[in-house]
Design an enzyme around this catalytic site. Sequence first.
Site, short mmCIF file in Angstrom:
data_model
loop_
_atom_site.label_atom_id
_atom_site.label_comp_id
_atom_site.label_asym_id
_atom_site.label_seq_id
_atom_site.Cartn_x
_atom_site.Cartn_y
_atom_site.Cartn_z
N ASP A 109 27.40 -10.12 43.91
CA ASP A 109 28.70 -9.81 44.52
C ASP A 109 29.35 -11.13 44.93
O ASP A 109 29.85 -11.85 44.07
CB ASP A 109 28.43 -8.85 45.69
CG ASP A 109 29.68 -8.28 46.31
OD1 ASP A 109 30.64 -8.02 45.59
OD2 ASP A 109 29.69 -8.07 47.54
N THR A 110 29.31 -11.52 46.20
CA THR A 110 29.86 -12.83 46.57
C THR A 110 29.00 -13.96 46.03
O THR A 110 29.46 -15.08 45.83
CB THR A 110 29.95 -12.99 48.10
OG1 THR A 110 28.63 -13.00 48.64
CG2 THR A 110 30.78 -11.88 48.74
N GLY A 111 27.70 -13.68 45.84
CA GLY A 111 26.78 -14.68 45.30
C GLY A 111 26.02 -15.45 46.35
O GLY A 111 25.14 -16.24 46.03
N LYS A 137 29.73 -8.16 39.81
CA LYS A 137 31.12 -7.98 40.25
C LYS A 137 31.76 -9.36 40.31
O LYS A 137 31.85 -9.97 41.35
CB LYS A 137 31.14 -7.40 41.68
CG LYS A 137 31.13 -5.92 41.81
CD LYS A 137 31.55 -5.55 43.24
CE LYS A 137 30.53 -4.65 43.89
NZ LYS A 137 30.83 -4.39 45.31
N ASP A 165 22.52 1.16 47.92
CA ASP A 165 22.81 2.12 48.99
C ASP A 165 24.20 1.97 49.57
O ASP A 165 24.85 0.93 49.45
CB ASP A 165 21.81 1.97 50.13
CG ASP A 165 22.10 0.71 50.97
OD1 ASP A 165 22.21 -0.39 50.37
OD2 ASP A 165 22.24 0.83 52.19
N ARG A 171 20.20 5.65 47.33
CA ARG A 171 19.36 4.76 46.50
C ARG A 171 18.66 5.55 45.40
O ARG A 171 18.35 5.02 44.35
CB ARG A 171 18.29 4.07 47.36
CG ARG A 171 18.84 3.05 48.35
CD ARG A 171 17.69 2.22 48.92
NE ARG A 171 18.07 1.49 50.12
CZ ARG A 171 18.68 0.32 50.14
NH1 ARG A 171 19.02 -0.27 49.02
NH2 ARG A 171 18.98 -0.27 51.28
P1 IMP Z 1 26.15 -11.08 47.75
O1 IMP Z 1 25.41 -12.06 48.60
O2 IMP Z 1 27.54 -10.82 48.30
O3 IMP Z 1 26.19 -11.42 46.30
O4 IMP Z 1 25.47 -9.71 47.99
C1 IMP Z 1 24.49 -9.22 47.23
C2 IMP Z 1 23.85 -8.06 47.95
O5 IMP Z 1 24.80 -7.24 48.65
C3 IMP Z 1 23.22 -7.18 46.92
O6 IMP Z 1 21.87 -7.55 46.72
C4 IMP Z 1 23.36 -5.80 47.51
O7 IMP Z 1 22.23 -5.53 48.31
C5 IMP Z 1 24.58 -5.88 48.40
N1 IMP Z 1 25.76 -5.31 47.72
C6 IMP Z 1 26.81 -5.98 47.21
N2 IMP Z 1 27.70 -5.15 46.65
C7 IMP Z 1 27.20 -3.91 46.80
C8 IMP Z 1 27.66 -2.60 46.40
O8 IMP Z 1 28.73 -2.39 45.78
N3 IMP Z 1 26.85 -1.56 46.73
C9 IMP Z 1 25.68 -1.72 47.40
N4 IMP Z 1 25.21 -2.90 47.77
C10 IMP Z 1 25.97 -4.01 47.48
#
Ligand code: IMP
Length: 182
Positions: A109-111, A137, A165, A171
Site C-alpha cells: 500500500d504506502t510501502g 495498490k 481484514d 480474513r
Molecule cells: P503499507 O505499509 O501502507 O504498505 O501497509 C501495508 C499493510 O497495511 C498491509 O500488510 C496490510 O496489513 C495493511 N493494508 C493496506 N491496505 C489494506 C487494505 O486495503 N485492506 C486491508 N489491509 C490493508
Amino acid sequence: MAKVEELISTKDVAARVEALAKEIVADWPIADESGDRVVNMVAMLKGAFIFAADLARALSRQGAEVNIDFMTVKSYGKSTESSRKVKQVGPPPEDLDGRTVLLVDDILDTGHSLTYAQELLLATGAKAIKSCVLLNKQERREADIAADYVGFEIPNAFIVGYGLDYASRYRELPFVAKVLET
Ligand code: IMP
Ligand code: MG
C-alpha cells in the site's frame, strides 16, 4: 456490518499463486551443493497468513523446499500522517544469516511496512531480499519500493478477504473483495 463485493475470485487467486510459485522457483538460487532449491520465506502477520500458506504449497509443487517463518510489524502514530513509523513486534525471524529471503505480504500500500521489514531482515544478516505481494495498490505508494513479484495490480479501494481484514473481520473469505460501505 460492511458490504463487500468480490474483486478477485477464489479460482483466479489460486491460478495466480501457482504462476507466482513457478516464477519464483525459476529465479531462485540453488542453495547448496546438494542441488536443493530452498526458499526461506518470511511471511508478514497477520494479513499474509493465507497467501503464505498457499504460496508455500505451490512452491513445494514446483519442487522447492520451503522454510517458513513469520514476523509482525505495526504502524504507529497518527493514521493520517503520511510518513508513518513502523515497528516490529513479537518474536523476530530466526536463522537468516547469509540467506536469500522471500518476504511475503498480503498487500503493498504506502510501502512503509515492507520497506521497514526489508531493512530489518538485512540488518539481522539476510544476504538478499526478494519480496512477493499478492496485491499492489500502486496509487497509494509513499515509500520508494516495488515488490519483485506481484499477484495483482488493484485500484485504490479497501480490500478484505484471503487474509486481509477490516477491523479484524473478513480474513476468512476465500476470495479477495472490496469494502463498499461501512
Ligand atoms: P503499507 O505499509 O501502507 O504498505 O501497509 C501495508 C499493510 O497495511 C498491509 O500488510 C496490510 O496489513 C495493511 N493494508 C493496506 N491496505 C489494506 C487494505 O486495503 N485492506 C486491508 N489491509 C490493508
Ligand atoms: Mg499487514
